[in-house]
Scaffold this motif. Sequence first.
Motif, PDB file in Angstrom:
ATOM      1  N   ASP A   1      -3.607   8.226  -1.292  1.00 17.97           N
ATOM      2  CA  ASP A   1      -4.992   8.264  -1.459  1.00 17.97           C
ATOM      3  C   ASP A   1      -5.511   8.747  -2.870  1.00 17.97           C
ATOM      4  O   ASP A   1      -6.081   8.225  -3.718  1.00 17.97           O
ATOM      5  CB  ASP A   1      -5.863   8.624  -0.757  1.00 17.97           C
ATOM      6  CG  ASP A   1      -6.244   7.332   0.492  1.00 17.97           C
ATOM      7  OD1 ASP A   1      -5.805   6.223   0.290  1.00 17.97           O
ATOM      8  OD2 ASP A   1      -6.304   8.161   1.771  1.00 17.97           O
TER       9      ASP A   1
ATOM     10  N   ASP B   1      -2.988  10.833   2.551  1.00 15.12           N
ATOM     11  CA  ASP B   1      -3.551  11.534   1.646  1.00 15.12           C
ATOM     12  C   ASP B   1      -3.147  11.618   0.384  1.00 15.12           C
ATOM     13  O   ASP B   1      -3.985  11.624  -0.734  1.00 15.12           O
ATOM     14  CB  ASP B   1      -3.690  13.200   2.118  1.00 15.12           C
ATOM     15  CG  ASP B   1      -4.566  13.343   3.441  1.00 15.12           C
ATOM     16  OD1 ASP B   1      -5.397  12.213   3.814  1.00 15.12           O
ATOM     17  OD2 ASP B   1      -4.581  14.184   4.247  1.00 15.12           O
TER      18      ASP B   1
ATOM     19  N   GLY C   1       0.746  -1.207  -0.134  1.00 16.07           N
ATOM     20  CA  GLY C   1      -0.133  -0.165  -0.024  1.00 16.07           C
ATOM     21  C   GLY C   1       0.946   1.257   0.051  1.00 16.07           C
ATOM     22  O   GLY C   1       0.441   2.250  -0.465  1.00 16.07           O
TER      23      GLY C   1
ATOM     24  N   ALA D   1      -3.803   7.021  -5.854  1.00 16.80           N
ATOM     25  CA  ALA D   1      -4.500   5.641  -6.012  1.00 16.80           C
ATOM     26  C   ALA D   1      -5.978   5.915  -6.865  1.00 16.80           C
ATOM     27  O   ALA D   1      -6.003   5.329  -7.918  1.00 16.80           O
ATOM     28  CB  ALA D   1      -4.934   4.799  -4.876  1.00 16.80           C
ATOM     29  N   ARG D   2      -6.634   6.959  -6.577  1.00 16.09           N
ATOM     30  CA  ARG D   2      -7.966   7.365  -7.266  1.00 16.09           C
ATOM     31  C   ARG D   2      -7.470   7.768  -8.566  1.00 16.09           C
ATOM     32  O   ARG D   2      -8.121   7.615  -9.300  1.00 16.09           O
ATOM     33  CB  ARG D   2      -8.496   8.715  -6.492  1.00 16.09           C
ATOM     34  CG  ARG D   2      -9.172   8.172  -5.305  1.00 16.09           C
ATOM     35  CD  ARG D   2     -10.020   9.411  -4.641  1.00 16.09           C
ATOM     36  NE  ARG D   2      -9.219  10.392  -4.148  1.00 16.09           N
ATOM     37  CZ  ARG D   2      -8.787  10.532  -3.321  1.00 16.09           C
ATOM     38  NH1 ARG D   2      -8.981  10.017  -2.010  1.00 16.09           N
ATOM     39  NH2 ARG D   2      -8.217  11.905  -3.121  1.00 16.09           N
TER      40      ARG D   2
ATOM     41  N   PHE E   1      -4.851   1.623   6.042  1.00 16.89           N
ATOM     42  CA  PHE E   1      -4.487   3.221   6.210  1.00 16.89           C
ATOM     43  C   PHE E   1      -5.154   3.664   7.364  1.00 16.89           C
ATOM     44  O   PHE E   1      -5.016   4.643   7.875  1.00 16.89           O
ATOM     45  CB  PHE E   1      -4.966   3.846   4.669  1.00 16.89           C
ATOM     46  CG  PHE E   1      -3.860   3.642   3.967  1.00 16.89           C
ATOM     47  CD1 PHE E   1      -2.826   2.799   3.734  1.00 16.89           C
ATOM     48  CD2 PHE E   1      -3.960   4.645   2.422  1.00 16.89           C
ATOM     49  CE1 PHE E   1      -1.932   2.805   2.709  1.00 16.89           C
ATOM     50  CE2 PHE E   1      -2.867   4.561   1.721  1.00 16.89           C
ATOM     51  CZ  PHE E   1      -1.748   3.674   1.643  1.00 16.89           C
TER      52      PHE E   1
ATOM     53  N   SER F   1      -8.083   1.906  -2.783  1.00 13.37           N
ATOM     54  CA  SER F   1      -7.357   2.195  -1.631  1.00 13.37           C
ATOM     55  C   SER F   1      -7.259   0.883  -0.702  1.00 13.37           C
ATOM     56  O   SER F   1      -7.893   0.188  -0.668  1.00 13.37           O
ATOM     57  CB  SER F   1      -8.001   3.403  -0.885  1.00 13.37           C
ATOM     58  OG  SER F   1      -9.161   2.833  -0.334  1.00 13.37           O
ATOM     59  N   HIS F   2      -6.130   1.078   0.231  1.00 13.34           N
ATOM     60  CA  HIS F   2      -5.696   0.083   1.163  1.00 13.34           C
ATOM     61  C   HIS F   2      -6.443   0.565   2.400  1.00 13.34           C
ATOM     62  O   HIS F   2      -5.672   0.943   3.439  1.00 13.34           O
ATOM     63  CB  HIS F   2      -4.155  -0.060   1.309  1.00 13.34           C
ATOM     64  CG  HIS F   2      -3.609  -0.565   0.120  1.00 13.34           C
ATOM     65  ND1 HIS F   2      -3.412   0.176  -1.066  1.00 13.34           N
ATOM     66  CD2 HIS F   2      -3.237  -2.059  -0.229  1.00 13.34           C
ATOM     67  CE1 HIS F   2      -2.748  -0.355  -2.172  1.00 13.34           C
ATOM     68  NE2 HIS F   2      -2.976  -1.829  -1.576  1.00 13.34           N
ATOM     69  N   SER F   3      -7.885   0.648   2.802  1.00  9.01           N
ATOM     70  CA  SER F   3      -8.323   1.499   3.637  1.00  9.01           C
ATOM     71  C   SER F   3      -8.281   0.927   4.966  1.00  9.01           C
ATOM     72  O   SER F   3      -8.115   1.844   5.770  1.00  9.01           O
ATOM     73  CB  SER F   3      -9.939   1.490   3.527  1.00  9.01           C
ATOM     74  OG  SER F   3     -10.424   0.109   3.263  1.00  9.01           O
TER      75      SER F   3
END
Length: 333
Positions: free
Chosen positions: A110, A107, A64, A113-114, A125, A120-122
């Motif tokens: 993220d 941030d 990630g 990634a978007r 993260f 995302s690796h929520s």
Amino acid sequence: MEAELSFTTADLAQTRFALSPMWEVVTSFKLLRTGTEPPPHRRWAAQVRPRLTEAGLDRGWLAGLIPGDGYLADFLNPTPATPFPTLAEELAAVRRTPGERVHYELDLLDANARAAGRPSHSARFRLLREAPEAALAKVADEVETYWELALAPYWARIRQLLEADVFHRARQVAEHGAAQVLNELHETVRWDDGSLRLVRRACALSRAETGSGLLLVPSAFAWPRVLTRSVAPDPPQLAYPARGIGSLWEPRATPAADAVAAVLGRSRTLLLTELDTPTSTTRLAQTSGMSPAGVSQHLTALRNAGLVTAHRVGRSVLYARTAVADALLTPAA
């Protein structure tokens, strides 16, 4: 596109080199994430990638924090305090990363990634955001695991390459000055009238966002590009491909084997020559024709003499030749 870093006389005076185990962790992991490693590293990648998959590191914390392309977490590359920091020293600095720094870099990850259409690796993260100290400890633990699987068995060879690069460039500084050295680091790096220009780089690199000086970090795995880190108040870092990468993983000749055998014996010398690539006891027994017990006994003696190192990889142990053994097997000029 082009990034530019201006230099004062003081900045030039504070320019220095350092070897960084964490830069090798980041650049090598990033290389493996691409799926199509460059030719110089295919031999290494073919040995390492199955180990990482088996250990689940291809889908862990590092996966990630170090995407195959785009921004990667800068806190993984703290500024080396000395020219030759250890992995333990750098990991201690990673664990001390302030929570607000972690939040800011998450941030950026993220957003990256978007933009790339990646999920995302929520879960991980979220833990990094809510409990950064505990999460950073887990990241450091995973780095240590990665190091043992992917880099420790090869570190003597990698470090030898990096040290040779630094010593070469230190001589260049003494003979020609720092400006010429900067101009010869990489085809995309250009020194011009008090500024360091990075051609075809869409990165933020300016004195407004960094401290004074410049830290130059040779890397075995950055090739064919350069990578940068710009985090105030630290000096900017530039990781560039070390000289000699093309021959890093080539089998090394052992022309002094007969002379060494007269001292160590033919069995132990044979094992040393077979250890050009990190190998297990079982594999050494197969290639040398010795019994596993005999190989183990010889390896213990060689390890006690500082000629081989042992590295646990899953359920097996890989043995690797040290730089001392490499020098021993190379005849004096």
